[in-house]
Design an enzyme around this catalytic site. Structure first.
Site, short mmCIF file in Angstrom:
data_model
loop_
_atom_site.label_atom_id
_atom_site.label_comp_id
_atom_site.label_asym_id
_atom_site.label_seq_id
_atom_site.Cartn_x
_atom_site.Cartn_y
_atom_site.Cartn_z
N ASP A 20 0.39 -1.12 0.29
CA ASP A 20 -0.23 0.09 -0.15
C ASP A 20 0.82 1.41 -0.09
OD1 ASP A 20 0.05 0.94 2.65
OD2 ASP A 20 -0.87 0.31 3.10
N CYS A 59 -27.08 0.30 -7.54
CA CYS A 59 -26.96 0.53 -5.60
C CYS A 59 -25.77 2.27 -5.23
CB CYS A 59 -26.46 -0.93 -4.98
SG CYS A 59 -25.82 -0.72 -3.03
N CYS A 74 -23.30 3.82 -0.71
CA CYS A 74 -21.83 4.24 0.33
C CYS A 74 -21.95 5.88 0.21
CB CYS A 74 -21.07 3.63 -0.22
SG CYS A 74 -20.47 3.21 -2.40
N CYS A 88 -12.16 4.82 9.10
CA CYS A 88 -13.67 5.32 9.35
C CYS A 88 -13.67 3.92 8.06
CB CYS A 88 -14.01 6.70 8.33
SG CYS A 88 -15.82 6.88 7.91
N CYS A 103 -18.27 3.27 4.21
CA CYS A 103 -18.55 2.90 2.85
C CYS A 103 -18.55 1.73 2.72
CB CYS A 103 -17.39 4.33 1.69
SG CYS A 103 -16.18 3.32 2.06
N CYS A 109 -22.17 -1.59 2.59
CA CYS A 109 -22.08 -2.28 1.43
C CYS A 109 -22.34 -3.66 1.68
CB CYS A 109 -20.93 -2.44 0.83
SG CYS A 109 -20.66 -2.90 -0.74
FE1 SF4 Z 1 -23.66 -0.15 -2.98
FE2 SF4 Z 1 -21.17 -1.39 -2.35
FE3 SF4 Z 1 -20.90 -0.29 -4.94
FE4 SF4 Z 1 -21.34 1.22 -3.01
S1 SF4 Z 1 -19.70 -0.46 -3.57
S2 SF4 Z 1 -22.52 1.18 -4.47
S3 SF4 Z 1 -21.76 0.35 -0.85
S4 SF4 Z 1 -22.42 -2.17 -3.82
#
Ligand code: SF4
Length: 393
Positions: free
Chosen positions: A142, A200, A203, A250, A253, A257
């Protein structure tokens, strides 16, 4: 978990052996990508141009950018990138509703992952050297000049979600990634092509600061992880109330999910939460001396924020808690050697709306010489800077 499948028309016993060895070493996912320009190179350059990297100037340095966009700048003759992942899901969501307790990002509740990952990756690279008859390689976890999520997607490990995190359909996204860039000729895994985010946007909707400005577009300057770990100066005042009791990183997000709903737990015992990280209350964190901080956290991710950065964040969290029980430690913090801590403690005392806090702030203003801290005290007392403009300490 099964390794990503190598192309059947490019059989390579070295690739198969490396993938087996990776699983033996405790990696959860492994795949192999060609050492090519990352797919999102242009997007990355645009992201830097818009200043979304915030204070992370090292990301924008010309030599670092060149190496991020061309693996042969890191290792001349590079042909392949082995991408490995380890699941760090310790299954602990933290006390999000209890304002007296801190929330610390899941990845940071145990030992520093670099210590675990680097060791395993180097052992895998040693195996590669043996198997390939002396191939050269470079390992990164990373911090290296590598667009690792692009390479991971190309190596078949998952797709990059709208939250900009790599997601595997079975393993979710609580994953550490690392890479071995090598001049060995290996057979490549199939890239992961589907994008399972669909319609979706959980997040994007859940981020308290609106840091995910659009699908796949993260403005680091608003991201709570950046604000509580990478940012060295004051946290912008308007963002402090949005941070809540998050004092290091954090996971929002990722926690919202749906692909993280039923993911396996980490098999690595060193990533399990430590009592001295998850067991302390905010008040106890605020009392840490330099020596105590070093003794407790030098081998954990918290060391990256240093005591000064962590206590800055703790002061913000105490202000957001707003309980009079925080008064004694915040008053004590007004005498800290660090102006950064004094200024955030002043802000937090203002949030308590307590006559004793106001009295102490007024008294402290008479002796405070730091311009920025004075402005924070002025704001805490009356909502306006105390005759001085904001300036970094
Ligand atoms: Fe949905 Fe996860 Fe994609 Fe965000 S990362 S849009 S929470 S599926």
């Amino acid at each position: 978990m099964a390794p990503a499948r190598p192309r059947t028309n490019e059989p390579s016993s070295t690739s198969a052996s490396i993938q087996r060895r990776a699983l033996e070493l405790g990696f959860d996912l492994i795949g192999i990508a060609p050492a090519e320009r990352p797919a999102h190179a242009a997007f990355y350059l645009e992201w830097l141009e818009h200043g979304h990297a915030g204070e992370m100037a090292y990301l924008a340095r010309a030599d670092a950018v060149a190496r991020r966009l061309d693996p042969t700048e890191i290792l001349p003759g590079a042909r392949s990138i082995i991408v490995a992942a380890i699941n760090y899901n310790n299954g602990d969501h933290g006390p999000t509703d209890d304002g007296s307790r801190p929330v610390i990002a899941r990845y940071a509740r145990g030992v520093d992952y670099h210590l675990v990952f680097e060791d395993k990756l180097e052992r895998l690279a040693d195996s590669l050297t043996d198997l390939s008859g002396g191939a050269k390689s470079r390992c990164y976890v990373d911090y290296g000049p590598v667009l690792e999520r692009d390479h991971a997607q190309r190596a078949g490990l998952g797709w990059i979600g709208k939250n900009t995190v790599l997601i595997h359909p079975d393993a979710g996204s609580y994953l550490f990634l690392g890479e071995i860039i090598t001049d060995a000729e290996l057979s490549f895994s199939e890239p992961f092509l589907p994008d399972h985010c669909g319609t979706c946007e959980r997040c994007i909707e859940a981020c308290p600061t609106g840091a995910i400005r659009a699908p796949h577009e993260l403005d680091s300057r608003l991201c709570i992880s950046y604000l509580t770990i990478e940012l060295r100066g004051p946290i912008p005042r308007e963002l402090r109330p949005l941070i809540g009791n998050r004092i290091f990183g954090c996971d929002i997000c990722q926690d919202v999910c749906p692909w993280n709903k039923e993911v396996p737990r980490s098999r690595e015992s060193r990533f399990q939460p430590r009592d001295n990280i998850t067991g302390l209350e905010l008040i106890e964190f605020m009392s840490l001396t330099d020596g105590e901080f070093r003794d407790l956290y030098s081998d954990t991710p918290l060391a990256r924020a240093k005591r000064e950065g962590l206590l800055r964040n703790v002061a913000v969290a105490l202000g957001n808690w707003g309980d009079p029980a925080a008064l004694p430690v915040l008053l004590g913090a007004l005498d800290d050697d660090s102006p950064l801590i004094r200024g955030h403690a002043a802000w937090a005392l203002g949030r308590l709306e307590n006559p004793k806090a106001t009295e102490a702030l007024e008294a402290h203003l008479q002796q405070e010489s730091d311009t920025w801290v004075r402005s924070e005290i002025g704001f805490a007392i009356g909502g306006e800077p105390a005759g001085d403009e904001l300036a970094n300490p």
